[in-house]
Design an enzyme around this catalytic site. Sequence first.
Site, mmCIF file in Angstrom:
data_model
loop_
_atom_site.group_PDB
_atom_site.id
_atom_site.type_symbol
_atom_site.label_atom_id
_atom_site.label_comp_id
_atom_site.label_asym_id
_atom_site.label_seq_id
_atom_site.Cartn_x
_atom_site.Cartn_y
_atom_site.Cartn_z
ATOM 1 N N TYR A 138 -0.558 -0.845 10.339
ATOM 2 C CA TYR A 138 -0.803 -1.332 8.969
ATOM 3 C C TYR A 138 0.323 -0.868 8.048
ATOM 4 O O TYR A 138 0.891 -1.662 7.289
ATOM 5 C CB TYR A 138 -2.156 -0.799 8.511
ATOM 6 N N SER B 262 0.836 -1.205 0.000
ATOM 7 C CA SER B 262 0.000 0.000 0.000
ATOM 8 C C SER B 262 0.870 1.254 0.000
ATOM 9 O O SER B 262 1.994 1.239 0.508
ATOM 10 C CB SER B 262 -0.861 -0.030 1.268
HETATM 11 N N1 LIG Z 1 -8.884 -1.415 -1.168
HETATM 12 C C1 LIG Z 1 -7.938 -0.505 -1.102
HETATM 13 O O1 LIG Z 1 -8.217 0.689 -1.299
HETATM 14 C C2 LIG Z 1 -6.498 -0.913 -0.836
HETATM 15 C C3 LIG Z 1 -5.506 0.069 -0.854
HETATM 16 C C4 LIG Z 1 -4.192 -0.287 -0.584
HETATM 17 C C5 LIG Z 1 -3.875 -1.607 -0.335
HETATM 18 N N2 LIG Z 1 -4.849 -2.551 -0.306
HETATM 19 C C6 LIG Z 1 -4.462 -3.954 -0.026
HETATM 20 O O2 LIG Z 1 -5.055 -4.809 -0.994
HETATM 21 C C7 LIG Z 1 -5.315 -6.083 -0.412
HETATM 22 C C8 LIG Z 1 -6.767 -6.461 -0.638
HETATM 23 O O3 LIG Z 1 -7.555 -5.480 0.006
HETATM 24 P P1 LIG Z 1 -9.134 -5.372 -0.176
HETATM 25 O O4 LIG Z 1 -9.451 -3.948 -0.247
HETATM 26 O O5 LIG Z 1 -9.610 -6.306 -1.227
HETATM 27 O O6 LIG Z 1 -9.600 -5.895 1.276
HETATM 28 P P2 LIG Z 1 -10.985 -6.566 1.692
HETATM 29 O O7 LIG Z 1 -12.065 -6.192 0.767
HETATM 30 O O8 LIG Z 1 -11.146 -6.280 3.146
HETATM 31 O O9 LIG Z 1 -10.680 -8.118 1.493
HETATM 32 C C9 LIG Z 1 -9.654 -8.697 2.261
HETATM 33 C C10 LIG Z 1 -9.491 -10.147 1.866
HETATM 34 O O10 LIG Z 1 -8.534 -10.717 2.771
HETATM 35 C C11 LIG Z 1 -9.155 -11.775 3.505
HETATM 36 N N3 LIG Z 1 -8.681 -11.807 4.885
HETATM 37 C C12 LIG Z 1 -8.812 -10.846 5.848
HETATM 38 N N4 LIG Z 1 -8.281 -11.288 7.005
HETATM 39 C C13 LIG Z 1 -7.800 -12.536 6.748
HETATM 40 C C14 LIG Z 1 -7.157 -13.523 7.539
HETATM 41 N N5 LIG Z 1 -6.877 -13.315 8.840
HETATM 42 N N6 LIG Z 1 -6.828 -14.698 6.957
HETATM 43 C C15 LIG Z 1 -7.097 -14.921 5.653
HETATM 44 N N7 LIG Z 1 -7.702 -14.049 4.854
HETATM 45 C C16 LIG Z 1 -8.055 -12.867 5.409
HETATM 46 C C17 LIG Z 1 -10.659 -11.489 3.431
HETATM 47 O O11 LIG Z 1 -11.411 -12.680 3.543
HETATM 48 P P3 LIG Z 1 -12.011 -13.286 4.911
HETATM 49 O O12 LIG Z 1 -12.615 -12.163 5.695
HETATM 50 O O13 LIG Z 1 -12.981 -14.267 4.385
HETATM 51 O O14 LIG Z 1 -10.870 -13.939 5.599
HETATM 52 C C18 LIG Z 1 -10.773 -10.943 2.013
HETATM 53 O O15 LIG Z 1 -10.785 -11.992 1.081
HETATM 54 C C19 LIG Z 1 -4.939 -5.958 1.066
HETATM 55 O O16 LIG Z 1 -3.650 -6.468 1.265
HETATM 56 C C20 LIG Z 1 -4.969 -4.464 1.316
HETATM 57 O O17 LIG Z 1 -4.141 -4.086 2.369
HETATM 58 C C21 LIG Z 1 -6.151 -2.234 -0.560
#
Ligand SMILES: NC(=O)c1ccc[n+]([C@@H]2O[C@H](COP(=O)([O-])OP(=O)(O)OC[C@H]3O[C@@H](n4cnc5c(N)ncnc54)[C@H](OP(=O)(O)O)[C@@H]3O)[C@@H](O)[C@H]2O)c1
Length: 291
Positions: free
Chosen positions: A156, A143
Amino acid sequence: MMKNYRTAIVTGASYGIGPFIVRALAKEGMNLVLAARSGDELEQVATAADIRASGVHVLTVPTDVTEREALSALVSAAERTFGSVDVLVNNAGGDFQREFHNYSADDVEEMIQLNLTGPVELTRLLLPGMLQRKQGHIVNISSLGGSVGFPFTEVYSAAKDGLIAFTRVLRADYRQAGVSSSVLILGPIKDAGTGARTMQEVNLPMSAMGKASMSPPEAVAQAVLKSLRRDKAEIVVMPGPGRFLRALMTLFPGMGSAMNQMTGSTHTMKQVADFRERQREQLNEQTQARI
Ligand SMILES: NC(=O)c1ccc[n+]([C@@H]2O[C@H](COP(=O)([O-])OP(=O)(O)OC[C@H]3O[C@@H](n4cnc5c(N)ncnc54)[C@H](OP(=O)(O)O)[C@@H]3O)[C@@H](O)[C@H]2O)c1
């Protein structure tokens, strides 16, 4: 299919950005191992019409990436089913969206395990097999949060910046031996994922500047493919000069905070943090009432 890559593990595959990555890899003809905690949602992703139409084999393994034994079980299940794993996409991650002074020591540990220790351990488990076959690629999803000092993301951002450093050294040490590594450094993502969900949940308006800085989740999936096809060290996923912004923040570390104030991010994230605190209090009250 990219190189001779046949099988990929994608963590965080159940919702958010993960399913977009899954669909992109399925289109490349790769067998897939999908991991996240929620088994039902993983099944929905695995059995979606476009995944079935791609004809690839998909294994779902409910996994909590903060649990070391679960990671060993995930790797064993993947190797039992597909023989070997060529690609690991460490996508699972997230943030409590709370102010740091409200964290417990357990909260700190969980954040680091989810965003750093889990990805590092999964890599450690898969690396010997990849080195033996002289083939493999680790793609870590990080990120821009740390670079821009995004409000209330101390732990984070520490973990995500750690993941960038981990990828850089891993790449330098093992690329000559056939195992490469890339890190995707994401700016804000629209339409899917945690940022988009939070805006809806807390009912926050989005400024024109905020909207202009967001990328669609498909851009992350395309960046994963690009990192594999062109073996990129780092890709910043953000409209406009994301790499330049990152470099600028390194040169002028105080700039991020001023920018966050100016764009309203500090105010917005305070609203989110207050919302999360209220949610937590309500949950505690409900738990107390049940006891
Ligand atoms: N969205 C953004 O704007 C953004 C920006 C910068 C970086 N990111 C990064 O992109 C990645 C994906 O983010 P996202 O926005 O798609 O997040 P999200 O919508 O919250 O989805 C997170 C995913 O990770 C899984 N997860 C969470 N805790 C977990 C655990 N303890 N064990 C296994 N799986 C787990 C969740 O599934 P379960 O709850 O079913 O476990 C879900 O599939 C992350 O690494 C995030 O930090 C996102």
